[in-house]
Scaffold this motif. Structure first.
Motif, PDB file in Angstrom:
ATOM      1  N   UNK A  89       0.933  -1.359  -0.117  1.00 25.71           N
ATOM      2  CA  UNK A  89       0.085   0.301  -0.163  1.00 25.71           C
ATOM      3  C   UNK A  89       0.524   1.366   0.459  1.00 25.71           C
ATOM      4  N   UNK A  90       0.314   2.304   0.668  1.00 23.64           N
ATOM      5  CA  UNK A  90      -1.277   2.250   0.892  1.00 23.64           C
ATOM      6  C   UNK A  90      -2.255   1.731  -0.613  1.00 23.64           C
ATOM      7  N   UNK A  91      -3.499   1.569   0.196  1.00 24.32           N
ATOM      8  CA  UNK A  91      -4.436   1.145  -1.274  1.00 24.32           C
ATOM      9  C   UNK A  91      -5.116   1.932  -0.961  1.00 24.32           C
ATOM     10  N   UNK A  92      -6.160   2.117  -2.632  1.00 27.82           N
ATOM     11  CA  UNK A  92      -6.852   2.887  -3.162  1.00 27.82           C
ATOM     12  C   UNK A  92      -8.433   2.044  -3.438  1.00 27.82           C
ATOM     13  N   UNK A  93      -9.404   2.411  -2.655  1.00 29.46           N
ATOM     14  CA  UNK A  93     -10.916   1.464  -3.136  1.00 29.46           C
ATOM     15  C   UNK A  93     -10.902   1.960  -4.372  1.00 29.46           C
ATOM     16  N   UNK A  94     -11.282   0.921  -5.051  1.00 32.63           N
ATOM     17  CA  UNK A  94     -11.770   0.763  -6.559  1.00 32.63           C
ATOM     18  C   UNK A  94     -13.611   0.824  -6.944  1.00 32.63           C
ATOM     19  N   UNK A  95     -14.166   0.091  -5.338  1.00 33.48           N
ATOM     20  CA  UNK A  95     -15.616  -0.506  -5.938  1.00 33.48           C
ATOM     21  C   UNK A  95     -16.038   1.484  -5.421  1.00 33.48           C
ATOM     22  N   UNK A  96     -17.427   1.841  -6.519  1.00 34.76           N
ATOM     23  CA  UNK A  96     -18.284   2.748  -5.967  1.00 34.76           C
ATOM     24  C   UNK A  96     -19.353   2.132  -5.466  1.00 34.76           C
ATOM     25  N   UNK A  97     -19.634   1.353  -5.434  1.00 36.43           N
ATOM     26  CA  UNK A  97     -20.531   0.361  -5.691  1.00 36.43           C
ATOM     27  C   UNK A  97     -20.509  -0.441  -4.710  1.00 36.43           C
ATOM     28  N   UNK A  98     -21.687  -1.165  -3.883  1.00 35.52           N
ATOM     29  CA  UNK A  98     -21.738  -2.817  -3.358  1.00 35.52           C
ATOM     30  C   UNK A  98     -20.326  -3.559  -4.105  1.00 35.52           C
ATOM     31  N   UNK A  99     -20.185  -4.385  -3.670  1.00 29.77           N
ATOM     32  CA  UNK A  99     -19.385  -6.357  -4.548  1.00 29.77           C
ATOM     33  C   UNK A  99     -19.959  -6.892  -3.873  1.00 29.77           C
ATOM     34  N   UNK A 100     -20.711  -7.541  -3.717  1.00 29.74           N
ATOM     35  CA  UNK A 100     -21.847  -8.889  -3.278  1.00 29.74           C
ATOM     36  C   UNK A 100     -21.581 -10.388  -3.759  1.00 29.74           C
ATOM     37  N   UNK A 101     -20.972 -10.145  -4.832  1.00 32.24           N
ATOM     38  CA  UNK A 101     -20.622 -10.982  -5.541  1.00 32.24           C
ATOM     39  C   UNK A 101     -18.595 -11.632  -5.120  1.00 32.24           C
ATOM     40  N   UNK A 102     -18.140 -12.608  -4.985  1.00 33.77           N
ATOM     41  CA  UNK A 102     -16.369 -13.443  -5.178  1.00 33.77           C
ATOM     42  C   UNK A 102     -15.801 -12.836  -6.330  1.00 33.77           C
ATOM     43  N   UNK A 103     -16.239 -12.041  -6.607  1.00 35.87           N
ATOM     44  CA  UNK A 103     -15.164 -11.335  -8.071  1.00 35.87           C
ATOM     45  C   UNK A 103     -15.382 -10.676  -9.042  1.00 35.87           C
ATOM     46  N   UNK A 104     -14.791  -9.011  -8.810  1.00 35.52           N
ATOM     47  CA  UNK A 104     -13.882  -8.163  -9.390  1.00 35.52           C
ATOM     48  C   UNK A 104     -13.381  -8.053 -10.388  1.00 35.52           C
ATOM     49  N   UNK A 105     -13.585  -7.172 -11.688  1.00 34.93           N
ATOM     50  CA  UNK A 105     -12.836  -6.812 -12.707  1.00 34.93           C
ATOM     51  C   UNK A 105     -12.908  -5.467 -12.926  1.00 34.93           C
ATOM     52  N   UNK A 106     -11.191  -5.201 -12.215  1.00 32.39           N
ATOM     53  CA  UNK A 106     -10.362  -3.807 -12.067  1.00 32.39           C
ATOM     54  C   UNK A 106      -9.934  -3.088 -13.733  1.00 32.39           C
ATOM     55  N   UNK A 107     -10.959  -2.386 -14.236  1.00 36.34           N
ATOM     56  CA  UNK A 107     -10.501  -1.659 -15.632  1.00 36.34           C
ATOM     57  C   UNK A 107      -9.869  -0.497 -15.609  1.00 36.34           C
ATOM     58  N   UNK A 108      -9.524  -0.159 -17.032  1.00 38.43           N
ATOM     59  CA  UNK A 108      -9.049   0.916 -17.274  1.00 38.43           C
ATOM     60  C   UNK A 108      -7.415   1.127 -16.232  1.00 38.43           C
TER      61      UNK A 108
END
Length: 732
Positions: free
Chosen positions: A220-239
Motif C-alpha cells: 500500500x497505501x491502497x485506494x478503494x476501487x469499487x464505488x458500489x457494493x460488491x456482493x459477489x466474490x469476483x471483481x474486474x479492475x478496468x482502465x
C-alpha cells in the motif's frame, strides 16, 4: 434485543395469580409459573399493561409497582432474564406503573419516572419519562450492568425496577481468502473465497459484501476501487495501465450499524498487458433464425460477461457457423469478423434445413472465442407470390364466374367455371396467373369442379342442361372424352380413384354417388336419402379409412336445411348417414367435405330463409359421424361461404362473399383462416366498390392461398377473378 418469556399455554392456568386479584377493568395476561405478584421490593412478576387507562390524580401511595418493558411489549423483562443488546445499538424501553388492582396508572406518574444505568460501561439512558432511549456503549468486549427505573416523589424514590443488561461485543468478519489476480488487456480480474466465520470464530450471519483496494506499491497505501457494493466474490479492475504492476487486497464487511470491516486479505498482484487475456467471453444469447427465399437471417444478443462472470471490456465481434445436420459439424461462413448482432446467410437451397451457432470473439492479439451459442435452424423457401388476375372467357358481356381451381404439378393453376350463354370454360395459367397455356370451352355445359389427374390431364365435372356431365382433357387441354349421365342432374364434386373416377351430385330429389371407368363409362350409381324432399351432395372424397365421405345439405331451401354427411364403403353402400344443426330454423348448406384428423370436416354457410343474415359454418365429426364441434365465422354483414378447404397446419381456410365491416363496398372476397379449434388467425378482404363472389379456395404450395370466383366489371358484365395471397392472406 433478547427477551425471555414463559410459554403461552400456561396463561389460562395462571390467570388467578395476578396483581391485586385481577381488578381494574382489564384482562390480565398470564403470570409465569415461577413468579409471584409482589411489587413491594421491586417487581418479581409479569404484570402487563392494561388497556384501560386511569386519568384520575392519584397519590404516590397508590403505586403498587413499576416494571420495565421493551417498547411496545406487554410482557415485562423478567427478573430471571437478561436484556442483551449489540454494541453501540439504540434500544427503546418503557416503564409501566401499576396500582394495587393492576390498573395501568403510568400517565399519572410519567413525569416522576427516572432512569439510570449502573455503569457508563454499558451506555446511557434518557430520563425522565415513561419512555426511555437506551444507547448501548460501543464496546470491544462484553460488558454487563443494570438499568434501573425509579418513581421519584420529589424527596425520595418510592418504587423501583431493575433489569440485567449485557452489551455484546461486535463481531468482525474474517478477511477473504484465496485472492487471485489475473491480468488482461488494461484490466485485472480478481476472485476470492468468502469468509464463513468472524474473528471470534462465530459463524458469519450478516455478511453484506466487499470493498476492493489497489496500489502500485506492495503493501500500500491502497485506494478503494469499487464505488458500489460488491456482493459477489469476483471483481474486474478496468482502465489500468498496461505494463504497470498493481497490488490488490479485499476486505469483507457486515450489515451492522456501525459497519464492521475485516482486515485486508492477503495481497495479490498482476501486471495488465496487451495479449494477456484472463477471460473467455460467453456465447451470444437469444439467437434467432428467420428463413427467406434462398437465405436465412440470423440475429442475437451480445454477451456482457466472460465465463468467469467478469465484465467484457474487449469485445471484438462474432463468428457464424453453419451445418446441415443438427449438432454439426459446423463450418464458419463469415469471411470477416461480424461486428454487429445480425448476419444473413445467402445463396442457400430452398427446402433444405440449415443449422447455426454463433461464437463471441474478443480483441486480444490471439483472440479468444466463446463456446457455441444455442443452435437454431431455418429452412429457406421460395418467395410467396401474390397477384390478382381477371379472365374473360368470351368477348360477350355476361355473367362469367370461376367455380373451381386446383394448383397443378408445374406450380400453375387449372380453373373451371361458366361463361355467358351457358358455356363451360376451363383455362390453364402459370404460377403468376398471367400466361394462359390453353383454354377449353364446352357449349351448353356448366362446370362445377376440376381436378388434375394422375396422367397429367384434367377431369371436369358439371351438367348439360340438367344432366350430369364429365369431360376428360389431356395435359394440353384437348378433350379425350365427354360423357353425360341420364338420371343424374349434376356432377358437383369429382374424385380420381384406381381405374376411374367417382362424382357426387343429385337427381333432383336425392343425393347421388356414381362411379365411372377411365373412359367415363358409368359402372354404378346410388342414391341417398337425407330425410327431406331435396338433397344435394356437393362434395366427395376418398375417406381415410376406406370408402367415401360425401357432403352437402338436406332441405328445400325455405325452412330448416341441414348439413348432411354420408359415409359409404368402396361400393357405395351406406356406413352411416347423418344430418347436422337440425332445428335451428336456419338454412345450413355444406359445400366441401374433407378428411380431418380421425374424422371429417365440412364447411359451408348458414343463413336465414330470406338470405339477409349469414355466416360461414364449419362442422367437425368423428369417424362414426358424431358431431364433435361446430364453429361460425363472419362479421356484421352477410357472409356466404362457398369456398372451403383444409390447410397443412391442421386448420382450415374459408372464402366467402361478404358485406361485413372491413369490406370495400358491395360484396367482397373474404378470406378466413382458422385453427383446428376454430380460432381465426386470418380475416382479410379483397375487392372494390363493386361485387365479388368467391367460389373456391385452396392453400398453395408456398403457404399462401388462391381464390377463384367472379368480379362485377360494370353493369351486368362479370369476369372471372383469381386472387393469390401470401401466407397472411394479403394480396397486392
Amino acid at each position: 434485543m433478547a427477551l425471555l418469556a414463559a410459554p403461552l399455554m400456561l396463561a389460562a392456568a395462571l390467570l388467578l395469580n395476578s396483581c391485586g386479584g385481577g381488578g381494574g377493568g382489564g384482562t390480565l395476561p398470564y403470570v409465569p409459573a415461577n413468579e409471584t405478584r409482589d411489587c413491594s421490593s421491586g417487581p418479581t412478576g409479569t404484570a402487563a399493561r392494561i388497556v384501560a387507562q386511569s386519568t384520575a390524580a392519584l397519590p404516590f401511595s397508590a403505586i403498587q409497582c413499576v416494571q420495565i418493558h421493551e417498547y411496545g411489549q406487554q410482557i415485562p423483562i423478567l427478573k430471571t432474564a437478561t436484556l442483551t443488546v449489540s454494541s453501540g445499538s439504540t434500544n427503546m424501553l418503557q416503564a409501566v406503573v401499576y396500582d394495587a388492582a393492576c390498573q395501568d396508572i403510568t400517565s399519572t406518574f410519567s413525569s416522576t419516572i427516572m432512569w439510570s444505568v449502573s455503569t457508563p460501561a454499558i451506555g446511557t439512558v434518557s430520563s425522565p419519562g415513561a419512555t426511555a432511549t437506551y444507547t448501548a456503549a460501543a464496546v470491544t468486549s462484553t460488558a454487563t450492568g443494570t438499568i434501573t427505573v425509579n418513581i421519584y416523589d420529589g424527596t425520595s424514590y418510592v418504587k423501583q425496577d431493575v433489569i440485567q443488561v449485557t452489551v455484546s461485543a461486535p463481531t468482525t468478519p474474517s478477511a477473504p481468502s484465496g485472492l487471485t489476480a489475473t491480468a488482461g488487456n488494461s484490466q485485472v480480474a480478481l476472485s476470492w473465497t468468502a469468509p464463513t466465520t468472524n474473528t471470534d470464530s462465530s459463524a458469519i450471519t450478516d455478511l453484506a459484501g466487499y470493498n476492493v483496494y489497489s496500489s502500485t506499491a506492495s503493501g500500500g497505501p491502497y485506494t478503494q476501487l469499487n464505488t458500489g457494493a460488491v456482493t459477489g466474490a469476483t471483481y474486474t479492475a478496468t482502465g489500468l495501465t498496461n505494463g504497470t504492476a498493481y497490488y490488490f487486497v479485499v476486505r469483507a464487511y457486515d450489515n451492522e450499524s456501525p459497519v464492521n470491516t475485516s482486515a485486508d486479505s492477503a495481497e495479490a498482484t498482476a501486471t495488465p498487458a496487451v495479449g494477456a487475456t484472463p477471460t473467455t467471453p460467453n456465447p451470444p444469447t437469444g439467437v434467432t433464425a428467420t428463413a427467406g427465399n434462398a437465405q436465412v437471417a440470423l440475429s442475437w444478443t451480445a454477451p456482457t460477461t466472460n465465463t468467469d462472470s467478469s465484465t467484457i471490456t474487449d469485445l471484438a465481434g462474432f463468428n457464424v457457423y453453419r451445418g446441415t445436420a443438427s449438432g454439426g459439424p459446423y463450418t464458419q461462413i463469415n469471411s470477416g469478423t461480424v461486428t454487429g448482432t445480425a448476419y444473413t446467410d445467402t445463396g442457400l437451397t430452398n427446402g433444405t434445413p440449415y443449422y447455426y451457432v454463433v461464437r463471441t470473439l474478443d480483441n486480444e492479439t490471439t483472440p479468444n472465442e466463446s463456446a457455441n451459442s444455442t443452435e437454431v435452424s431455418g429452412t429457406p423457401t421460395a418467395a410467396v407470390t401474390t397477384f390478382k388476375q381477371t379472365y374473360a372467357p368470351v368477348s360477350a358481356t355476361g355473367y362469367d364466374i370461376g367455380s373451381s381451381l386446383e394448383q397443378t404439378s408445374d406450380g400453375g393453376y387449372i380453373l373451371a367455371g361458366t361463361a355467358p350463354s351457358g358455356s363451360g370454360w376451363a383455362v390453364k395459367v402459370d404460377s403468376l396467373g398471367t400466361t394462359q397455356a390453353w383454354t377449353y370451352t364446352k357449349a351448353g355445359t356448366s362446370l362445377h369442379d376440376v381436378i388434375q389427374t394422375a396422367d397429367g390431364g384434367y377431369l371436369l365435372g358439371g351438367d348439360q342442361g340438367g344432366t350430369a356431365a364429365l369431360a376428360k382433357l389431356d395435359s394440353g387441354g384437348t378433350e379425350t372424352w365427354y360423357q353425360t349421365y341420364a338420371g343424374i342432374s349434376h356432377a358437383y364434386g369429382v374424385e380420381e380413384i384406381t381405374g376411374g373416377y367417382v362424382f357426387s351430385g343429385d337427381n333432383g330429389a336425392d343425393g347421388v354417388l356414381a362411379e365411372v371407368n377411365s373412359t367415363g363409362v358409368q359402372q354404378w350409381a346410388l342414391t341417398y336419402d337425407g330425410g327431406t324432399t331435396n338433397e344435394f351432395l356437393h362434395s366427395v372424397r376418398q375417406a381415410s379409412g376406406g370408402g367415401y365421405i360425401l357432403g352437402g345439405y338436406s332441405g328445400d331451401g325455405t325452412t330448416d336445411d341441414n348439413i348432411w354427411l354420408v359415409k359409404t364403403d368402396a361400393a357405395g353402400a351406406v356406413t352411416w348417414n347423418q344430418t347436422y344443426l337440425s332445428g335451428n330454423s336456419l338454412l345450413d348448406h355444406g359445400e366441401e367435405v374433407f378428411n380431418f384428423g380421425a374424422g371429417y370436416i365440412i364447411g359451408g354457410y348458414q343463413t336465414n330463409n330470406t338470405y339477409t343474415v349469414s355466416d360461414c359454418i364449419v362442422v367437425i365429426v368423428d369417424s362414426a359421424g358424431a358431431q364433435t364441434a361446430s364453429y361460425t365465422h363472419g362479421g356484421t354483414g352477410t357472409d356466404f361461404c362457398y369456398g372451403f378447404n383444409v390447410t397443412s397446419d391442421g386448420g382450415y381456410v374459408m372464402a366467402a362473399s361478404s358485406t361485413s365491416t372491413g369490406s370495400n363496398g358491395g360484396e367482397d372476397y373474404w378470406l378466413g383462416k382458422a385453427s383446428s379449434g376454430g380460432v381465426e388467425a386470418i380475416a382479410q378482404f379483397h375487392g372494390d366498390a363493386n361485387n365479388q363472389f368467391p367460389q373456391d379456395v385452396i392453400q398453395t404450395s408456398d403457404g399462401g392461398y388462391a381464390i377463384i370466383g367472379g368480379t362485377n366489371i360494370s353493369g351486368g358484365d362479370w369476369d372471372w377473378w383469381l386472387v393469390k395471397t401470401d401466407t397472411a392472406g394479403l394480396s397486392p
